[in-house]
Design a protein around this motif. Structure first.
Motif, PDB file in Angstrom:
ATOM      1  N   THR A   1     -80.121 -27.787  10.550  1.00 35.06           N
ATOM      2  CA  THR A   1     -79.336 -28.933  10.990  1.00 35.06           C
ATOM      3  C   THR A   1     -78.932 -28.785  12.451  1.00 35.06           C
ATOM      4  OG1 THR A   1     -77.424 -30.324  10.399  1.00 35.06           O
ATOM      5  CG2 THR A   1     -77.074 -27.969  10.395  1.00 35.06           C
ATOM      6  N   ALA A   2     -78.556 -29.910  13.049  1.00 29.47           N
ATOM      7  CA  ALA A   2     -77.953 -29.937  14.382  1.00 29.47           C
ATOM      8  C   ALA A   2     -76.689 -30.792  14.293  1.00 29.47           C
ATOM      9  CB  ALA A   2     -78.913 -30.510  15.415  1.00 29.47           C
ATOM     10  N   LEU A   3     -75.606 -30.280  14.817  1.00 28.26           N
ATOM     11  CA  LEU A   3     -74.318 -30.973  14.817  1.00 28.26           C
ATOM     12  C   LEU A   3     -74.030 -31.452  16.227  1.00 28.26           C
ATOM     13  CD1 LEU A   3     -71.539 -31.730  13.575  1.00 28.26           C
ATOM     14  CD2 LEU A   3     -70.823 -29.362  14.055  1.00 28.26           C
ATOM     15  N   GLU A   4     -73.805 -32.757  16.376  1.00 22.50           N
ATOM     16  CA  GLU A   4     -73.550 -33.361  17.688  1.00 22.50           C
ATOM     17  C   GLU A   4     -72.149 -33.942  17.735  1.00 22.50           C
ATOM     18  OE1 GLU A   4     -74.655 -37.496  19.963  1.00 22.50           O
ATOM     19  OE2 GLU A   4     -76.207 -36.612  18.696  1.00 22.50           O
ATOM     20  N   VAL A   5     -71.428 -33.687  18.813  1.00 26.01           N
ATOM     21  CA  VAL A   5     -70.115 -34.293  19.019  1.00 26.01           C
ATOM     22  C   VAL A   5     -70.025 -34.819  20.446  1.00 26.01           C
ATOM     23  CG1 VAL A   5     -69.021 -32.733  17.348  1.00 26.01           C
ATOM     24  CG2 VAL A   5     -68.939 -32.171  19.792  1.00 26.01           C
ATOM     25  N   THR A   6     -69.166 -35.809  20.636  1.00 17.60           N
ATOM     26  CA  THR A   6     -68.780 -36.243  21.971  1.00 17.60           C
ATOM     27  C   THR A   6     -67.347 -35.803  22.187  1.00 17.60           C
ATOM     28  OG1 THR A   6     -70.298 -38.122  22.127  1.00 17.60           O
ATOM     29  CG2 THR A   6     -68.311 -38.209  23.474  1.00 17.60           C
ATOM     30  N   VAL A   7     -67.143 -34.985  23.226  1.00 21.45           N
ATOM     31  CA  VAL A   7     -65.845 -34.388  23.533  1.00 21.45           C
ATOM     32  C   VAL A   7     -65.236 -35.106  24.727  1.00 21.45           C
ATOM     33  CG1 VAL A   7     -64.685 -32.271  24.290  1.00 21.45           C
ATOM     34  CG2 VAL A   7     -66.548 -32.145  22.619  1.00 21.45           C
TER      35      VAL A   7
ATOM     36  N   ALA B   1     -65.530 -29.943  13.776  1.00 17.55           N
ATOM     37  CA  ALA B   1     -66.562 -30.696  13.068  1.00 17.55           C
ATOM     38  C   ALA B   1     -67.520 -29.690  12.451  1.00 17.55           C
ATOM     39  CB  ALA B   1     -67.303 -31.640  14.007  1.00 17.55           C
ATOM     40  N   ALA B   2     -68.114 -30.054  11.321  1.00 19.33           N
ATOM     41  CA  ALA B   2     -69.028 -29.150  10.616  1.00 19.33           C
ATOM     42  C   ALA B   2     -70.210 -29.937  10.070  1.00 19.33           C
ATOM     43  CB  ALA B   2     -68.304 -28.441   9.470  1.00 19.33           C
ATOM     44  N   ALA B   3     -71.337 -29.251   9.945  1.00 18.00           N
ATOM     45  CA  ALA B   3     -72.547 -29.839   9.364  1.00 18.00           C
ATOM     46  C   ALA B   3     -73.184 -28.804   8.458  1.00 18.00           C
ATOM     47  CB  ALA B   3     -73.522 -30.259  10.448  1.00 18.00           C
ATOM     48  N   TYR B   4     -73.475 -29.200   7.218  1.00 25.87           N
ATOM     49  CA  TYR B   4     -74.119 -28.299   6.263  1.00 25.87           C
ATOM     50  C   TYR B   4     -75.638 -28.452   6.357  1.00 25.87           C
ATOM     51  CZ  TYR B   4     -69.449 -28.640   4.153  1.00 25.87           C
ATOM     52  OH  TYR B   4     -68.096 -28.651   3.930  1.00 25.87           O
TER      53      TYR B   4
ATOM     54  N   LEU C   1     -70.727 -22.604  16.617  1.00 30.61           N
ATOM     55  CA  LEU C   1     -71.005 -21.501  15.699  1.00 30.61           C
ATOM     56  C   LEU C   1     -72.151 -21.872  14.772  1.00 30.61           C
ATOM     57  CD1 LEU C   1     -67.354 -20.546  14.648  1.00 30.61           C
ATOM     58  CD2 LEU C   1     -68.746 -19.517  16.461  1.00 30.61           C
ATOM     59  N   GLN C   2     -72.982 -20.884  14.478  1.00 32.34           N
ATOM     60  CA  GLN C   2     -74.058 -21.044  13.502  1.00 32.34           C
ATOM     61  C   GLN C   2     -73.883 -19.998  12.393  1.00 32.34           C
ATOM     62  OE1 GLN C   2     -75.350 -20.189  16.985  1.00 32.34           O
ATOM     63  NE2 GLN C   2     -74.509 -22.239  17.383  1.00 32.34           N
ATOM     64  N   GLU C   3     -74.517 -20.287  11.257  1.00 30.73           N
ATOM     65  CA  GLU C   3     -74.442 -19.438  10.054  1.00 30.73           C
ATOM     66  C   GLU C   3     -73.004 -19.242   9.598  1.00 30.73           C
ATOM     67  OE1 GLU C   3     -76.980 -16.188   9.047  1.00 30.73           O
ATOM     68  OE2 GLU C   3     -78.380 -16.649  10.687  1.00 30.73           O
ATOM     69  N   VAL C   4     -72.292 -20.350   9.504  1.00 31.96           N
ATOM     70  CA  VAL C   4     -70.995 -20.379   8.833  1.00 31.96           C
ATOM     71  C   VAL C   4     -71.270 -20.626   7.358  1.00 31.96           C
ATOM     72  CG1 VAL C   4     -68.727 -21.466   8.759  1.00 31.96           C
ATOM     73  CG2 VAL C   4     -69.971 -21.309  10.946  1.00 31.96           C
ATOM     74  N   PHE C   5     -70.632 -19.849   6.477  1.00 29.35           N
ATOM     75  CA  PHE C   5     -70.930 -19.884   5.046  1.00 29.35           C
ATOM     76  C   PHE C   5     -69.745 -20.389   4.239  1.00 29.35           C
ATOM     77  CE2 PHE C   5     -74.632 -16.679   4.329  1.00 29.35           C
ATOM     78  CZ  PHE C   5     -75.324 -17.216   5.395  1.00 29.35           C
ATOM     79  N   SER C   6     -70.052 -20.862   3.055  1.00 22.61           N
ATOM     80  CA  SER C   6     -69.031 -21.205   2.060  1.00 22.61           C
ATOM     81  C   SER C   6     -69.631 -21.000   0.679  1.00 22.61           C
ATOM     82  CB  SER C   6     -68.574 -22.666   2.218  1.00 22.61           C
ATOM     83  OG  SER C   6     -67.623 -23.001   1.230  1.00 22.61           O
ATOM     84  N   GLY C   7     -68.935 -20.227  -0.153  1.00 23.06           N
ATOM     85  CA  GLY C   7     -69.398 -19.995  -1.520  1.00 23.06           C
ATOM     86  C   GLY C   7     -70.255 -18.763  -1.685  1.00 23.06           C
ATOM     87  N   TYR C   8     -70.879 -18.289  -0.623  1.00 20.03           N
ATOM     88  CA  TYR C   8     -71.690 -17.079  -0.688  1.00 20.03           C
ATOM     89  C   TYR C   8     -70.795 -15.853  -0.504  1.00 20.03           C
ATOM     90  CZ  TYR C   8     -75.792 -20.104   0.034  1.00 20.03           C
ATOM     91  OH  TYR C   8     -76.752 -21.067  -0.084  1.00 20.03           O
ATOM     92  N   GLY C   9     -71.328 -14.676  -0.807  1.00 21.26           N
ATOM     93  CA  GLY C   9     -70.598 -13.438  -0.553  1.00 21.26           C
ATOM     94  C   GLY C   9     -69.289 -13.402  -1.303  1.00 21.26           C
ATOM     95  N   ASP C  10     -68.181 -13.370  -0.576  1.00 26.88           N
ATOM     96  CA  ASP C  10     -66.864 -13.323  -1.228  1.00 26.88           C
ATOM     97  C   ASP C  10     -66.396 -14.692  -1.672  1.00 26.88           C
ATOM     98  OD1 ASP C  10     -66.240 -14.546   1.159  1.00 26.88           O
ATOM     99  OD2 ASP C  10     -64.868 -12.996   1.860  1.00 26.88           O
ATOM    100  N   GLY C  11     -67.203 -15.739  -1.448  1.00 24.02           N
ATOM    101  CA  GLY C  11     -66.887 -17.076  -1.930  1.00 24.02           C
ATOM    102  C   GLY C  11     -65.988 -17.885  -1.029  1.00 24.02           C
TER     103      GLY C  11
ATOM    104  N   ASP D   1     -68.100 -27.938 -11.720  1.00 28.07           N
ATOM    105  CA  ASP D   1     -67.176 -28.039 -10.591  1.00 28.07           C
ATOM    106  C   ASP D   1     -67.035 -26.718  -9.834  1.00 28.07           C
ATOM    107  OD1 ASP D   1     -65.866 -26.661 -12.563  1.00 28.07           O
ATOM    108  OD2 ASP D   1     -63.967 -27.749 -12.369  1.00 28.07           O
ATOM    109  N   ALA D   2     -67.956 -25.785 -10.043  1.00 24.99           N
ATOM    110  CA  ALA D   2     -67.920 -24.518  -9.311  1.00 24.99           C
ATOM    111  C   ALA D   2     -68.088 -24.786  -7.816  1.00 24.99           C
ATOM    112  CB  ALA D   2     -69.028 -23.595  -9.803  1.00 24.99           C
ATOM    113  N   PRO D   3     -67.493 -23.948  -6.974  1.00 23.35           N
ATOM    114  CA  PRO D   3     -67.656 -24.142  -5.522  1.00 23.35           C
ATOM    115  C   PRO D   3     -69.122 -24.171  -5.131  1.00 23.35           C
ATOM    116  CG  PRO D   3     -65.969 -22.496  -5.968  1.00 23.35           C
ATOM    117  CD  PRO D   3     -66.626 -22.800  -7.284  1.00 23.35           C
ATOM    118  N   ARG D   4     -69.462 -25.101  -4.260  1.00 26.16           N
ATOM    119  CA  ARG D   4     -70.842 -25.241  -3.833  1.00 26.16           C
ATOM    120  C   ARG D   4     -71.207 -24.148  -2.827  1.00 26.16           C
ATOM    121  NH1 ARG D   4     -73.235 -29.592  -5.676  1.00 26.16           N
ATOM    122  NH2 ARG D   4     -74.894 -29.526  -4.101  1.00 26.16           N
ATOM    123  N   LEU D   5     -72.493 -23.856  -2.738  1.00 25.54           N
ATOM    124  CA  LEU D   5     -73.007 -22.867  -1.806  1.00 25.54           C
ATOM    125  C   LEU D   5     -73.489 -23.599  -0.557  1.00 25.54           C
ATOM    126  CD1 LEU D   5     -75.078 -20.689  -4.315  1.00 25.54           C
ATOM    127  CD2 LEU D   5     -72.684 -20.405  -3.612  1.00 25.54           C
ATOM    128  N   ARG D   6     -72.874 -23.286   0.571  1.00 25.29           N
ATOM    129  CA  ARG D   6     -73.146 -24.033   1.791  1.00 25.29           C
ATOM    130  C   ARG D   6     -73.276 -23.089   2.982  1.00 25.29           C
ATOM    131  NH1 ARG D   6     -68.397 -28.318   0.261  1.00 25.29           N
ATOM    132  NH2 ARG D   6     -69.722 -29.923  -0.694  1.00 25.29           N
TER     133      ARG D   6
END
Length: 284
Positions: A118-124, A66-69, A39-49, A80-85
């Motif tokens: 960013t690019a997120l790499e995993v070994t499955v 796994a996730a990469a910001y 998945l791409q364009e996963v958000f945190s803190g934006y929009g509805d938070g 300590d406000a939620p970060r925008l990611r």
């Protein structure tokens, strides 16, 4: 069959423009019984938070995640406000042995807006053996930055191939040698058109024995033009014709395993459509 879905969910929008992660998950489950989701364009803190990284983990039990910001900035208000990611996620029904978060190049290009990528790499540990999966999201506005990011993806392919071939000495704790798979899939939103300079460069052969990237669409449907993945349901009078920005690439050593590829053309909300590739990569 081993099935991988890639999708730029654009923060989980539904057709009405509202954020609806339940719909996103329902669309994914309807599309295919997947092994891995990129998945791409996963958000945190934006929009509805909402922290969508955590929310998607909760909505997809039984998956390793796994996730990469790409972007990670201070939120408004208190320290300590939620970060925008925003960034990428990979969710797998099979164990994720190791993950890497690669910050992609971001050379200055002051004439256009841009953001970190960013690019997120995993070994499955898949039924057919170890498989490296990379979820990437490249720059939209700047061709200069996008080309630099393509070069970095090529460097990472060479590095990973060498690790897979020669291994590494093992030690205690974080020095323990976890295998980095050779066969690989590279999936995501590349913001480039088929046949473009960036597309050609990504597919170019290496000057050593590193397996080059192969376009899974060409492998599964040779001779056919890429099906569009963006703008299929844009009804604006001035809308551009639908086009292709989303791809899955296979390392050449995996190319013979690619069996099928298709686009989910249903109206789901994101401007992008989900893309499915199927591999003959299961144990006999």
């Amino acid at each position: 069959m081993f099935k991988l879905i890639t999708w730029n969910i654009q923060s989980g929008r539904n057709p009405e423009g509202n954020i609806d992660l339940d719909r996103i998950v329902a669309c994914l489950e309807r599309f295919a019984r997947h092994d891995v989701i990129c998945l791409q364009e996963v958000f945190s803190g934006y929009g509805d938070g909402e922290d969508q990284f955590a929310a998607l983990r909760a909505r997809l039990p039984g998956h390793a995640a796994a996730a990469a910001y790409a972007c990670d900035t201070a939120g408004p208000g208190a320290p300590d406000a939620p970060r925008l990611r925003t960034g990428c996620m990979i969710l797998s029904r099979h164990p994720i042995l190791e993950s890497f978060r690669h910050t992609l190049p971001w050379p200055p290009d002051p004439g256009v807006p841009s953001m970190p990528r960013t690019a997120l790499e995993v070994t499955v540990a898949a039924p057919g053996g170890l498989l490296r999966v990379v979820s990437a999201h490249l720059e939209y506005f700047s061709c200069t930055q996008r080309l630099a990011q393509v070069e970095r993806l090529r460097e990472l392919q060479r590095e990973a191939w060498l690790h897979a071939r020669v291994g590494r000495a093992s030690g205690d704790g974080p020095f323990a040698a976890v295998p980095r798979a050779g066969p690989a899939l590279l999936a995501g939103d590349f913001n480039m058109l088929p046949g473009s300079l960036e597309h050609q460069r990504l597919l170019a052969p290496f000057d050593d024995d590193t397996p080059p990237w192969r376009d899974c669409w060409h492998l599964a449907q040779p001779g056919r033009r890429h099906a569009p993945t963006v703008g299929l349901h844009d009804l604006r009078p001035d809308a551009a014709p639908p086009f292709t920005f989303d791809y899955v690439f296979a390392s050449a050593d995996l190319a013979g395993k690619v069996r099928r590829m298709r686009i989910d053309a249903s109206e789901q909300g994101s401007d992008h459509q989900a893309v499915l590739v199927e591999l003959d990569w299961n144990a006999a």
